[in-house]
Design an enzyme around this catalytic site. Structure first.
Site, PDB file in Angstrom:
ATOM      1  N   ALA A   1       9.351 -21.064 -68.453  1.00 26.09           N
ATOM      2  CA  ALA A   1       9.701 -20.554 -69.781  1.00 26.09           C
ATOM      3  C   ALA A   1      10.998 -21.244 -70.195  1.00 26.09           C
ATOM      4  CB  ALA A   1       9.875 -19.044 -69.716  1.00 26.09           C
TER       5      ALA A   1
ATOM      6  N   GLU B   1       2.794 -20.022 -63.475  1.00 27.33           N
ATOM      7  CA  GLU B   1       2.062 -18.822 -63.912  1.00 27.33           C
ATOM      8  C   GLU B   1       0.989 -19.177 -64.935  1.00 27.33           C
ATOM      9  OE1 GLU B   1       5.805 -16.880 -64.806  1.00 27.33           O
ATOM     10  OE2 GLU B   1       5.304 -15.262 -63.432  1.00 27.33           O
TER      11      GLU B   1
HETATM   12  N1  DAK Z   1      13.859 -24.424 -69.901  1.00 28.05           N
HETATM   13  C1  DAK Z   1      14.552 -25.176 -70.786  1.00 28.05           C
HETATM   14  N2  DAK Z   1      14.812 -26.474 -70.589  1.00 28.05           N
HETATM   15  C2  DAK Z   1      14.392 -27.032 -69.447  1.00 28.05           C
HETATM   16  C3  DAK Z   1      13.669 -26.311 -68.476  1.00 28.05           C
HETATM   17  C4  DAK Z   1      13.401 -24.943 -68.750  1.00 28.05           C
HETATM   18  N3  DAK Z   1      12.677 -24.174 -67.921  1.00 28.05           N
HETATM   19  N4  DAK Z   1      13.401 -27.139 -67.441  1.00 28.05           N
HETATM   20  C5  DAK Z   1      13.920 -28.331 -67.756  1.00 28.05           C
HETATM   21  N5  DAK Z   1      14.500 -28.271 -68.968  1.00 28.05           N
HETATM   22  C6  DAK Z   1      15.201 -29.358 -69.685  1.00 28.05           C
HETATM   23  C7  DAK Z   1      16.547 -29.643 -69.053  1.00 28.05           C
HETATM   24  O1  DAK Z   1      17.508 -28.732 -69.524  1.00 28.05           O
HETATM   25  C8  DAK Z   1      16.782 -31.059 -69.526  1.00 28.05           C
HETATM   26  O2  DAK Z   1      17.197 -31.007 -70.861  1.00 28.05           O
HETATM   27  P1  DAK Z   1      18.445 -31.938 -71.377  1.00 28.05           P
HETATM   28  O3  DAK Z   1      19.589 -31.556 -70.510  1.00 28.05           O
HETATM   29  O4  DAK Z   1      17.951 -33.349 -71.139  1.00 28.05           O
HETATM   30  O5  DAK Z   1      18.582 -31.561 -72.808  1.00 28.05           O
HETATM   31  C9  DAK Z   1      15.385 -31.683 -69.510  1.00 28.05           C
HETATM   32  O6  DAK Z   1      14.474 -30.573 -69.515  1.00 28.05           O
HETATM   33  C10 DAK Z   1      15.111 -32.472 -68.244  1.00 28.05           C
HETATM   34  O7  DAK Z   1      15.415 -31.661 -67.128  1.00 28.05           O
HETATM   35  P2  DAK Z   1      16.439 -32.112 -65.976  1.00 28.05           P
HETATM   36  O8  DAK Z   1      17.469 -33.042 -66.466  1.00 28.05           O
HETATM   37  O9  DAK Z   1      16.892 -30.866 -65.285  1.00 28.05           O
HETATM   38  O10 DAK Z   1      15.436 -32.945 -65.036  1.00 28.05           O
HETATM   39  P3  DAK Z   1      15.521 -33.132 -63.464  1.00 28.05           P
HETATM   40  O11 DAK Z   1      14.493 -34.149 -63.121  1.00 28.05           O
HETATM   41  O12 DAK Z   1      16.925 -33.375 -63.012  1.00 28.05           O
HETATM   42  O13 DAK Z   1      15.079 -31.728 -62.835  1.00 28.05           O
HETATM   43  C11 DAK Z   1      13.676 -29.759 -62.653  1.00 28.05           C
HETATM   44  C12 DAK Z   1      13.770 -31.263 -63.027  1.00 28.05           C
HETATM   45  C13 DAK Z   1      12.297 -29.269 -63.020  1.00 28.05           C
HETATM   46  C14 DAK Z   1      13.891 -29.603 -61.168  1.00 28.05           C
HETATM   47  C15 DAK Z   1      14.788 -28.985 -63.432  1.00 28.05           C
HETATM   48  O14 DAK Z   1      14.661 -29.322 -64.812  1.00 28.05           O
HETATM   49  C16 DAK Z   1      14.684 -27.498 -63.292  1.00 28.05           C
HETATM   50  O15 DAK Z   1      15.063 -26.916 -62.269  1.00 28.05           O
HETATM   51  N6  DAK Z   1      14.204 -26.835 -64.355  1.00 28.05           N
HETATM   52  C17 DAK Z   1      14.179 -25.384 -64.405  1.00 28.05           C
HETATM   53  C18 DAK Z   1      13.074 -24.846 -63.568  1.00 28.05           C
HETATM   54  C19 DAK Z   1      13.057 -23.319 -63.598  1.00 28.05           C
HETATM   55  O16 DAK Z   1      14.010 -22.669 -63.168  1.00 28.05           O
HETATM   56  N7  DAK Z   1      11.969 -22.785 -64.090  1.00 28.05           N
HETATM   57  C20 DAK Z   1      11.797 -21.327 -64.177  1.00 28.05           C
HETATM   58  C21 DAK Z   1      12.345 -20.866 -65.502  1.00 28.05           C
HETATM   59  S1  DAK Z   1      12.236 -19.111 -65.646  1.00 28.05           S
HETATM   60  C22 DAK Z   1       8.296 -14.553 -70.150  1.00 28.05           C
HETATM   61  C23 DAK Z   1       7.280 -15.318 -69.641  1.00 28.05           C
HETATM   62  C24 DAK Z   1       7.547 -16.188 -68.587  1.00 28.05           C
HETATM   63  C25 DAK Z   1       8.800 -16.237 -68.039  1.00 28.05           C
HETATM   64  C26 DAK Z   1       9.809 -15.442 -68.531  1.00 28.05           C
HETATM   65  C27 DAK Z   1       9.554 -14.594 -69.581  1.00 28.05           C
HETATM   66  N8  DAK Z   1       8.085 -13.666 -71.252  1.00 28.05           N
HETATM   67  C28 DAK Z   1       6.802 -13.725 -71.946  1.00 28.05           C
HETATM   68  C29 DAK Z   1       9.094 -12.905 -71.812  1.00 28.05           C
HETATM   69  C30 DAK Z   1       9.073 -17.232 -67.035  1.00 28.05           C
HETATM   70  C31 DAK Z   1      10.329 -17.523 -66.629  1.00 28.05           C
HETATM   71  C32 DAK Z   1      10.627 -18.846 -66.098  1.00 28.05           C
HETATM   72  O17 DAK Z   1       9.788 -19.725 -66.011  1.00 28.05           O
END
Ligand code: DAK
Length: 267
Positions: A75, A121
């Site tokens: 998300a 998910e």
């Molecule tokens: N959200 C927003 N931006 C994201 C993102 C995310 N989940 N994942 C990556 N990006 C963005 C980064 O901020 C970056 O943007 P800029 O800085 O270039 O503007 C760009 O994508 C490239 O990412 P990285 O520079 O970080 O790339 P790397 O290769 O270094 O790393 C990575 C890739 C996938 C390991 C890293 O980006 C990462 O850890 N991303 C976050 C992964 C994460 O924590 N995912 C879980 C998020 S929480 C809901 C439904 C569902 C959910 C919640 C509520 N409701 C219906 C209410 C689910 C929650 C989640 O998924």
């Protein structure tokens, strides 16, 4: 045949692309600069597209993939970061996610890269997951102070069992596509360059089958996650009987006896 316009208009979407190539369709998540983070807009567009394709008689299976190096990295964290619990509860964005469950046609996730958090998910909400060798799956929410919120604790546990699900959810560490195959999270792992071809081939194979039976089979398999064995068996039987009310059942069985290929019409 590829026909984006009659998909209901791919041009109306900003965060996804829809290619209608009957009898199948391909939907691409298209925010590659944000690793296809699942913003509210993207989820609303995705649901709109899937509903249109679900109503489209010529489309019999849908492949979902991501543009760039991710399927979806979760998300959109930027969108959620400063929300309060009450705002989250009032906005009820889960309604969009929940509605994807009502799509009747087969959904195949072709996971090309990161499938993290909501991305994992979303893949698990599809009926079949095929992964590229380079794909990774994970529920990293714990690392940002939350837990999976769109079904991860439930669907991952059902897919891979308690111990592996706990490891993934409590550590937040991702697993490789090979590990996902070992655990039964995905049904196939293929080279990245053939991922879409394989997924589309599978979709076309399913599209050859009688559409009503395909929908009722999906419905019955999904029921296995919701109910007891005896209720599930009764549910299966009702769907089985129901298919004897279709022309395609008569056609399928007659074609078998007449030693000719069946012509299914979705009736
Ligand atoms: N959200 C927003 N931006 C994201 C993102 C995310 N989940 N994942 C990556 N990006 C963005 C980064 O901020 C970056 O943007 P800029 O800085 O270039 O503007 C760009 O994508 C490239 O990412 P990285 O520079 O970080 O790339 P790397 O290769 O270094 O790393 C990575 C890739 C996938 C390991 C890293 O980006 C990462 O850890 N991303 C976050 C992964 C994460 O924590 N995912 C879980 C998020 S929480 C809901 C439904 C569902 C959910 C919640 C509520 N409701 C219906 C209410 C689910 C929650 C989640 O998924």
């Amino acid at each position: 045949m590829t026909d984006s316009a009659s998909a209901g208009g791919s041009e109306r979407y900003e965060t996804i692309e829809v290619e209608r190539a009957v009898p199948v369709a391909l939907v691409r998540l298209n925010r590659p600069q944000a690793l296809n983070a699942l913003s509210t807009q993207l989820m609303e567009e995705l649901l709109d597209a899937l509903r249109r394709l679900d109503r489209d008689e010529e489309v019999r299976a849908v492949v979902l993939t991501g543009n760039g190096r991710a399927f979806a990295a979760g998300a959109d964290i930027r969108e959620m970061a400063e929300r309060s619990a009450v705002e989250m509860e009032l906005e009820d964005r889960f309604a969009t996610w929940d509605a994807i469950r009502s799509i009747k046609k087969p959904l195949i996730a072709a996971v090309n890269g990161y499938a993290l958090g909501g991305g994992c998910e979303l893949a698990m909400m599809c009926d079949i997951i095929i992964a590229a060798e380079t794909a990774t799956f994970g529920q990293p929410e714990i690392a940002i102070g939350v837990i999976p919120g769109a079904g991860g604790t439930q669907r991952l546990t059902r897919a891979v069992g308690k111990s592996a699900a706990m490891e993934m959810i409590l550590t937040g560490d991702p697993i490789s596509a090979r590990r996902a195959l070992e655990l039964g999270l995905v049904s196939r792992v293929v080279a990245p360059e053939v991922l879409l071809d394989e997924a589309l081939r599978l979709a076309r194979r399913i599209a050859e089958r009688p559409p009503v039976a395909v929908r009722l089979a999906k419905d019955a398999v999904n029921r296995a996650f919701e109910t007891t064995l005896s209720e599930g068996l009764a549910y299966e039987r009702r769907n089985f009987y129901l298919l004897f009310a279709t022309e395609d059942q008569k056609e399928g069985m007659r074609a078998f006896m007449e030693k000719r290929p069946p012509q299914f019409r979705g009736r």
